[in-house]
Enzyme design. Structure first.
Site, mmCIF file in Angstrom:
data_model
loop_
_atom_site.group_PDB
_atom_site.id
_atom_site.type_symbol
_atom_site.label_atom_id
_atom_site.label_comp_id
_atom_site.label_asym_id
_atom_site.label_seq_id
_atom_site.Cartn_x
_atom_site.Cartn_y
_atom_site.Cartn_z
ATOM 1 N N SER A 198 37.935 -11.535 44.627
ATOM 2 C CA SER A 198 37.509 -11.215 45.994
ATOM 3 C C SER A 198 36.024 -11.450 46.205
ATOM 4 O O SER A 198 35.221 -11.283 45.283
ATOM 5 C CB SER A 198 37.776 -9.728 46.296
ATOM 6 O OG SER A 198 39.112 -9.401 46.052
ATOM 7 N N HIS A 249 40.620 -2.523 49.079
ATOM 8 C CA HIS A 249 41.388 -2.507 47.826
ATOM 9 C C HIS A 249 41.374 -1.129 47.160
ATOM 10 O O HIS A 249 42.359 -0.710 46.571
ATOM 11 C CB HIS A 249 40.871 -3.583 46.872
ATOM 12 C CG HIS A 249 41.177 -4.972 47.356
ATOM 13 N ND1 HIS A 249 42.458 -5.423 47.512
ATOM 14 C CD2 HIS A 249 40.365 -5.998 47.746
ATOM 15 C CE1 HIS A 249 42.431 -6.681 47.975
ATOM 16 N NE2 HIS A 249 41.169 -7.045 48.130
#
Lengths: 449, 449, 449, 449
Positions: free
Chosen positions: D311, D386
């Site tokens: 990410s 997340h």
């Protein structure tokens, strides 16, 4: 984006015509085919074969002929088929080519002549038959036409030759590699379920609740389909998901039995396998089916440990009628036959007591020892089918099927053929090469006694 | 409820293997097949043919061999194919059967012998090839194998014989009656559109925006598919829906052109038809395609009145190179050829002025008068295709295609073949039987001058 | 590539549980919900509402509660629903917000308070109910839950409030703009046809051959579906394609009647419309259905000219019981009632002769003149439905429906409501605004006499 | 048997109109809406709201208005939306009802008033908006209309109120329980892949070969869809199946990288998640997506052991610009900022050597310690997403993303968030309740240094 309006409309129209046609033929008193009509048909077929007016016109002619065929009664169809059959090979050309072949020295020339001969040996009627696939359900049409041929051929050698040609054509299309396995459920089309019910050849379907029961959450049903005939099942199998080796068919067909939990089942019982298309007789799919279904079930339901059939012994009673003393061992077949001849002996405790042991022994003997004359094949056709697939004879079940047919053919008994994944190949090989029949110790013991 | 997990997983695995295999072959330096491997392959193929271990085992062997094939380079594939080709007919048996046939008096016996001979003439390699259809995309595998054979056969008579066998097998499966017409749109799978772009043989596709433009709301694209190879188009056609007879391809391929209203269009212009499968060369689908597409379009869009192609004249320039004075009429072909030899002559106003009339006349002559040697077929292959379908030569378009290929093959011209529904049959018949070519008065006049 | 293995497995498991649960409830003696369980349920629901442990956990809790609900008997469900209903609005907060609103001077502040108040007026149970859509068939679960509520609410004002909330939630999901019209045929899933047979509310289905007959080639059946409940029809309509205005239901339901040619039919007769979901009572779809079906049929079958219903008059006999002299005109209602009271009067030629004229006159009067108290709506509910849609009363059919129900409710008569495309809007407007009922001259005359 | 000809034709027509309309608006100089037109629109909308002429007519009016909207430029749309917004609540009625509520003594009466008030607080424009779903792609129309509103509302409090209303309506329809997870492959519609490429928000798609590479056999791509908007993805995720924890995005996007074997992969790397519908901003689907995808992948590919993201850290550089000495620890943020300001510092070995350690420490600090003002939420939005889902910060990757955007936002670094199935719930809970951020020891150590 498949079918379009016009095509759909034509299809609808065709279905209406075909349905109307089917409703009258071939048994009801629908038109025959008189001499003039036959003559005209022959000309049309010739024009079709020669593609007069182009391919599209040829297909239109074939469609026309197909509709005519569907509208005829049995006699008319026979004439129609004889007209088709008359488009035979050109024997002079064959003789000419074989003569040339005898002379041919050059291998390349020889090869060319072989190909020409091969083509010359293909009767024109085969090309004619192919044209019929331009009908909306052309492949099904040809499959049904072969079924008609089987019925109508009789001693007519031309019709029998035509029947063999159609079989060859169908065999080339219906290669087992093309088949698709599909699961059938209560969500499947009603028209398909109606067909299955009509095709069910082992345990007769008694109405829609019976169908529904056989497709319940603790059941599975699979069929093979062919892409060229997508609405028509070729063969199907019915499976019960249960907790033990089933021995009785009535328990499986009981619509009021409580629903089992498929995900927890340990046994998959194949209790019915039926072919659907009479026109495909002699083109075999069953071998591949069971293997594929075992694969499917194993991967869907991890708790399954045992795969077995619950099968009739359709040749047992017929064999028993002529079995001699030796086969029967210490029980006299005469006495047994006399007892079995009584109606409803299975409801008489004394009779069942007296028959149980000798019949089960005879059955074990019949399954394990009796062979088709001059071969090492098991005499019983169902036994042969499963043994060829690599199964073993696992258990004989006393009074497992009390239906009229079960009593009449199998003396009320059912047998489990067990499919053990780790032994299928070995069993298959031993049976195919040496005629060895795999069986459980229990059945072997029964047989030896 | 079609595919299941296991099957899906196997399919995935196969695709990965096949994709990996394709990535290396046949041009890149992947493995050949050495002597020992060839020997081993021969044994495996024999075992497969004899169904040792049952049908399932036979199919597994075929799959194995198929994977091997895909992993080989050109040389390895050649050896592989020669090994397959070596499973030839049994010539002694053939001679024996023909000898018996000579003696056969009884018609029934003769007929039986003919069938036996027919089977004996079918080389075992044909049965072997059929086994490959158990691969996940088995039919496509065989189609591609034939494409390989066409490339690799060369003078090798065994490979050429094998190629003919594969063709025969494919022709029996790819009967035009089995084909499905599907419309292709921007909603179709990207994988399919990518394939179409690669297969486009007339007007090269320049990237995805070009594809999208050809599938816009004022376009139609149709393809024939076969149920046994459902992801692979066989032939496709691109259609523009416009307000007049198109004469220029650039206007149709212009991505910035404003979007037309399909529902109001009067003209359907077929501007590209491409075959997709090299392995199906010689098995024809195009005839049926145009007829079906005209049907489709007529029923979807009621305002359509004119159906016409916008086609290249691919043989024109080649013919012109050797055309003699007579054909050229009053213009000297030498002078024309000299002018055409100049690069970019089409951008030179003087040249185009000077060339226009004589070239269009010559083109009219080429289309209406020139025939393939010894036949009444039009010399130009595209002309022959449309004339066979019943179209007429409607208009020749000066500088209709300025692409390098268009200039090189057709001298920049395009022709419209007009499909008049009420004349298709008549035109077809006149052309097929008497070689008469239908043409508009304008084109006829051009030709006569 | 939709459903995957795990999801499919869970779905299977859920169906097994749900099926098992449904088999016991709510009528059979399945578990209630005792005090402690109720307390525990309340806590779980609160945790679910507060999303303790995240959204996934909240949905798992809802699924758990859903399964519990399905396993309960009527009494248990009532307690469950009361527990849900107890998650009511916070009245103090409402009072507080309304108090603030009275003070609010600034329009922007006022607007903000209005939104807060709107949210405060949404009872938390509404949010709880939404959670249930994470069940595999969550929307159907809520639809059935509302059906339970309608049965169980009785005088309980909390349950009635909950029922209104569920209705509002369902109405927001079941917007008519979302509905999909699908044709139902004999190729439709058996499970769907079984549902239709159970839902058929006008002419009872007598077994599968009856279903098949109603879906034959000369029939059409359409249903509305919603994407969130794709396996469940909402409302369906049955249509016969015939050559004249049907007046008798028995002819349409006769399974041995010869098959008509749909493509040649001139009349489409809508002979049955049934709602399927009791839980959607009060959320209307019928208006849109007929219009859509007329569109469909017009475009599929060009030869159709007349669209008409063949409908019961379900309120006629009940009304007749209390009709007074005036309505009856010159026939005495007493005498009529006496004659109608006799069983099987319709088989007595004298009775039918005597009754025919006065009953048909009364029926015309009932349909054209009688209104629901205090409104301009037609008294008969079926008449009101079709008149609202813009139909006209076309013909009254004497002894058109001899079924027990037809005799009991409609005195054996049926009526055709005619949908003339060019008058639908006008008729609708005239009826909606001025209560004017469109009728054929024949029916008007009957009424006047 | 879904769509029919007429419906299909209308749909085609609508698409053509809508496409034409979209081509001109809202940026290009298309029509505004003048005073008279606005007045006329208001009247039409009122007629639509009051269902003048019946429901069908109301829907036709809405469709008309929808087409008008699509044809307008930005200014015209603003006027259109203001006209819609003007259908506001009836404030007098609200005041009247709240007044009654103050007096209400009886609980039942109070409850009735609450419902009336709730309805009175629903602005009529909400009912108007619902009508638009009768457009062929009505739900998508409303989603896009909200996107327009977000752009056009500005300070206009009426438009902002309308925007909130649309959001509420959409939120009620787009309940996460209704979403369908579908796998996207190279076999998916080109139109869908084109949309995904446009929506990709993390690593820009560079042409169709890039798309194809991201859908190859060693990749997976999943998207959520809603049944009411079936052609439009809501959010999608891209996954690479590899043998180790990926740290570099370039390796994953390299189109020439060799194809991996999905069935043997041990790691699933989620390297891109993108929302697709600007009109659904604030209605969240991402939480459910990752959980569902992990389920899918686990069941399809048994060898997968590790599920992790790769990410960006989009807020890192912006935060660094204002980070003070304390956060930076022993490295001076001033010096770092100066070095980072140089273009292409990542290609200068000295600079990367000098920056590596301090930047990675700072990044660890940023991820584990920095919170959104006044909350315990991680400051970085991707980290927050997340962590909320229960992941842990696993590894920071130096120079993992050298794209302009990666350099600009994340200083070239990427982070792996690890999803350990056995810790997801615990991590989620600890983060949600106490703001505790789970991290690997390596990252924790980095942070502490």
């Amino acid at each position: 984006m498949p079918l379009t309006e016009t095509a759909a409309r034509l299809r609808t129209l065709w279905h209406e015509i075909a349905a109307a046609a089917r409703a009258v033929t071939p048994s009801t008193g629908a038109p025959e085919l008189n001499g003039r009509q036959t003559q005209r048909l022959r000309e049309e077929l010739r024009a079709c074969l020669e593609e007069r007016g182009g391919e599209i016109a040829a297909r239109a002619r074939a469609a026309q002929a197909g509709r005519l065929y569907l509208s005829l009664n049995a006699e008319g169809r026979q004439r129609f088929l004889r007209t088709v059959a008359s488009f035979d090979v050109d024997r002079e050309r064959i003789d000419d080519l074989t003569a040339q072949m005898r002379e041919a020295a050059d291998p390349e020339q020889r090869r060319r002549l072989e190909i020409l001969l091969r083509h010359a040996l293909e009767p024109p009627r085969l090309h004619l038959l192919r044209r019929f696939n331009s009908l909306p359900e052309g492949v099904k049409f040809l499959v049904d036409l072969r079924a008609d041929l089987i019925d109508l051929a009789g001693d007519d050698s031309e019709l029998r030759a035509l029947e063999r040609d159609v079989k060859e054509l169908l065999a080339s299309w219906f290669d087992v590699g093309f088949l698709e396995l599909r699961r059938i459920t209560w969500e499947s089309p009603a028209a398909l379920l109606e067909r299955l019910a009509n095709y069910e050849a082992v345990h007769e379907v008694r109405g829609w609740p019976d169908i529904k029961n056989r497709l319940d959450a603790d059941r599975r049903c699979f069929a093979f389909f062919h892409p060229l005939m997508p609405a028509e099942p070729l063969i199907f199998i019915e499976v019960a998901l249960v907790d033990e080796l089933s021995g009785e068919i009535a328990a499986l067909l009981d619509q009021r039995a409580p629903l089992g939990m498929a995900v927890a089942a340990s046994h998959a019982i194949f209790y019915s396998i039926s072919n659907c298309q009479r026109g495909l007789v002699g083109i075999s799919f069953g071998n591949a089916l069971i293997k594929r279904v075992v694969d499917e079930l194993s991967s869907e339901l991890r708790s399954l440990k045992t795969f077995s059939t619950l099968s009739p012994i359709p040749g047992f009673r017929a064999w028993l009628e002529h079995a001699d003393e030796k086969a029967a061992g210490n029980g006299s077949p005469h006495t047994l036959r006399a007892m079995l001849a009584k109606r409803s002996w299975h409801r008489d405790p004394e009779a069942t007591e007296a028959l149980r042991e000798p019949l089960m022994r005879l059955c074990a003997h019949y399954l394990l020892e009796e062979r088709r004359a001059g071969t090492s094949r098991a005499l019983d056709p169902v036994a042969h089918f499963h043994l060829s697939n690599g199964a073993q004879v696992e258990r004989i079940n006393w009074l497992g099927d009390l239906s009229p047919r079960g009593m009449r053919e199998s003396a009320g008994m059912l047998v489990n053929y067990l499919y053990r994944l780790d032994q299928i190949d070995e069993n298959h090989q031993a049976y195919a090469e040496r005629g060895e029949i795999a069986a459980s110790n229990a059945v072997k013991r029964l047989c030896k006694r």
